[in-house]
Design an enzyme around this catalytic site. Structure first.
Site, short mmCIF file in Angstrom:
data_model
loop_
_atom_site.label_atom_id
_atom_site.label_comp_id
_atom_site.label_asym_id
_atom_site.label_seq_id
_atom_site.Cartn_x
_atom_site.Cartn_y
_atom_site.Cartn_z
N ASP A 117 55.24 11.59 51.25
CA ASP A 117 54.64 12.54 52.20
C ASP A 117 54.31 13.89 51.57
O ASP A 117 53.91 14.83 52.25
CB ASP A 117 55.55 12.74 53.42
CG ASP A 117 56.91 13.31 53.02
OD1 ASP A 117 57.13 13.59 51.82
OD2 ASP A 117 57.77 13.48 53.91
N ARG A 130 49.92 39.67 44.76
CA ARG A 130 48.77 40.54 45.09
C ARG A 130 48.73 40.92 46.56
O ARG A 130 48.04 41.85 46.94
CB ARG A 130 47.47 39.88 44.63
CG ARG A 130 47.31 39.98 43.11
CD ARG A 130 46.05 39.32 42.60
NE ARG A 130 46.17 37.86 42.64
CZ ARG A 130 45.21 37.04 42.27
NH1 ARG A 130 44.07 37.51 41.83
NH2 ARG A 130 45.39 35.73 42.34
N ASP A 174 39.89 48.08 34.21
CA ASP A 174 39.97 49.19 35.17
C ASP A 174 41.05 50.17 34.72
O ASP A 174 41.86 49.86 33.85
CB ASP A 174 40.23 48.68 36.60
CG ASP A 174 41.48 47.83 36.68
OD1 ASP A 174 42.55 48.30 36.27
OD2 ASP A 174 41.39 46.68 37.16
N LYS A 221 36.16 49.71 37.54
CA LYS A 221 35.84 48.49 38.29
C LYS A 221 35.92 48.74 39.80
O LYS A 221 36.83 49.42 40.27
CB LYS A 221 36.84 47.41 37.90
CG LYS A 221 36.86 46.17 38.75
CD LYS A 221 37.81 45.13 38.18
CE LYS A 221 38.93 44.83 39.13
NZ LYS A 221 39.79 43.75 38.67
N ASP A 233 43.79 41.90 30.51
CA ASP A 233 44.07 42.07 31.94
C ASP A 233 45.36 41.32 32.27
O ASP A 233 45.82 40.49 31.47
CB ASP A 233 42.89 41.52 32.77
CG ASP A 233 42.76 42.22 34.13
OD1 ASP A 233 43.67 42.99 34.50
OD2 ASP A 233 41.75 41.98 34.81
N SER A 272 41.62 35.32 37.45
CA SER A 272 41.62 34.38 38.57
C SER A 272 40.25 33.70 38.64
O SER A 272 40.03 32.66 38.04
CB SER A 272 41.98 35.14 39.85
OG SER A 272 41.97 34.27 40.94
N THR A 292 36.04 39.53 37.05
CA THR A 292 36.29 40.81 36.37
C THR A 292 35.90 40.73 34.90
O THR A 292 35.19 41.60 34.38
CB THR A 292 37.80 41.16 36.48
OG1 THR A 292 38.12 41.28 37.87
CG2 THR A 292 38.14 42.46 35.75
C1 R5P Z 1 43.35 42.94 39.69
O1 R5P Z 1 43.94 43.89 40.14
C2 R5P Z 1 43.88 42.19 38.52
O2 R5P Z 1 44.42 43.05 37.57
C3 R5P Z 1 42.82 41.33 37.88
O3 R5P Z 1 41.82 42.16 37.34
C4 R5P Z 1 42.21 40.40 38.89
O4 R5P Z 1 43.19 39.68 39.56
C5 R5P Z 1 41.23 39.47 38.22
O5 R5P Z 1 40.66 38.66 39.17
P1 R5P Z 1 39.30 37.88 38.90
O6 R5P Z 1 39.48 37.08 37.65
O7 R5P Z 1 39.14 37.04 40.13
O8 R5P Z 1 38.23 38.91 38.77
#
Ligand code: R5P
Length: 283
Positions: A34, A91, A162, A185, A211, A215, A219
């Site tokens: 399951d 986050r 950023d 950014k 960074d 994700s 960025t």
């Molecule tokens: C944001 O505050 C983080 O430091 C990363 O820059 C962010 O999570 C990157 O996300 P993605 O790859 O979706 O742009």
């Protein structure tokens, strides 16, 4: 003391065990029909302390982590050290819209119930560490491991996408003996970001963007575009936590000259081990 790994972190646990000379026990983990998680640690008993290495992301790994805490207690562990290489839900660390949960705090509070010590790596927001109650929680940084990985690559400039991430760029640059800077950014949506045109001096340089998380890759893609516009000779990108959602890795391979992550999330490009940073925190 032994190290027990869950299914998110086998390689990292192995590396850690070798560095600090401890036995590494791979907990059996599987799913019931399951979809519910099952874990088993095949040991007769656990004396005193145990180090559990396991992510709290994605949800199944979080459940495994809770189960591993209980399984180690049931085998007699008196002290549990949770190494959580990638701390999920970080986050959502505040209420952005009325009616939301503070997910990061929920996770910290619940993991705290069975943890005596917690070690995270580049947690998205340092304030989450304070939400652990009885457990001593510390966050270690991957910057030195990332810097050492690129030591022979001739990096001229380390760049944060950023301003908030500029401390990380500075730390990596200090290992490399290079200069560092940051871009500006603005997040437009979950997948889109705008990098404000900047006067960063990238012309003819080999640039490394660092960074904490990649994700969707939005960025790094936007930062790479800006660096190409500024005349960078090569653009490398590195992150601590490589989530690479929805084909991000394939897209970034086309835009960057090199893309690497640490092994907090184990995958195709997790070439940099954070075991040295965790080992230092344990000793
Ligand atoms: C944001 O505050 C983080 O430091 C990363 O820059 C962010 O999570 C990157 O996300 P993605 O790859 O979706 O742009």
């Amino acid at each position: 003391m032994i190290i027990v790994s869950g299914s998110s972190s086998r390689n990292l646990a192995n590396d850690l065990a070798q560095r600090i000379n401890l036995e590494h026990v791979r907990a059996t983990s599987r799913k019931f029909p399951d979809g519910e998680c099952y874990v088993r640690i095949e040991k007769e008993m656990i004396d005193e302390e145990v180090i559990i290495v396991q992510n709290s992301y994605p949800n199944d790994m979080l459940v495994e982590l809770f189960l591993l805490q209980d399984a180690t207690r049931n085998l007699g562990a008196k002290k549990i050290i949770n190494v959580i290489p990638y701390f999920g839900y970080a986050r959502q660390d505040k209420i952005f819209l009325k009616g939301e949960a503070i997910s990061a705090r929920v996770m910290a509070k619940h993991l705290d119930l069975e943890a005596d010590k917690v070690i995270t790596v580049d947690i998205h927001t340092p304030k989450i560490i304070e939400w652990f109650g009885k457990a001593t929680a510390i966050d270690v940084h991957a910057a030195e491991c990332i810097g050492k990985y690129f030591i022979n690559d001739g990096i001229d400039l380390v760049l944060a996408p950023d301003q908030g991430a500029s401390g990380r760029a500075k730390a990596v640059a200090s290992v490399l003996g290079s200069t560092w800077d940051h871009l500006l950014k603005t997040r437009l949506s979950g997948t889109e970001v705008r990098i404000t045109p900047s006067n960063v001096d990238a012309r003819g340089k080999k640039v490394l963007i660092v960074d904490d998380i990649i994700s969707t890759g939005g960025t790094i893609e936007a930062a790479t575009r800006e660096l190409r516009r500024l005349g960078a000779k090569a653009v490398y990108a590195a992150c601590t936590h490589g989530l690479f959602i929805g084909g991000a890795l394939e897209r970034l391979r086309k835009s960057c000259d090199k893309i690497v992550a640490t092994n907090t999330i184990e995958g195709e490009v997790s070439m940099i081990s954070v075991a040295p940073a965790i080992a230092a925190a344990l000793q």
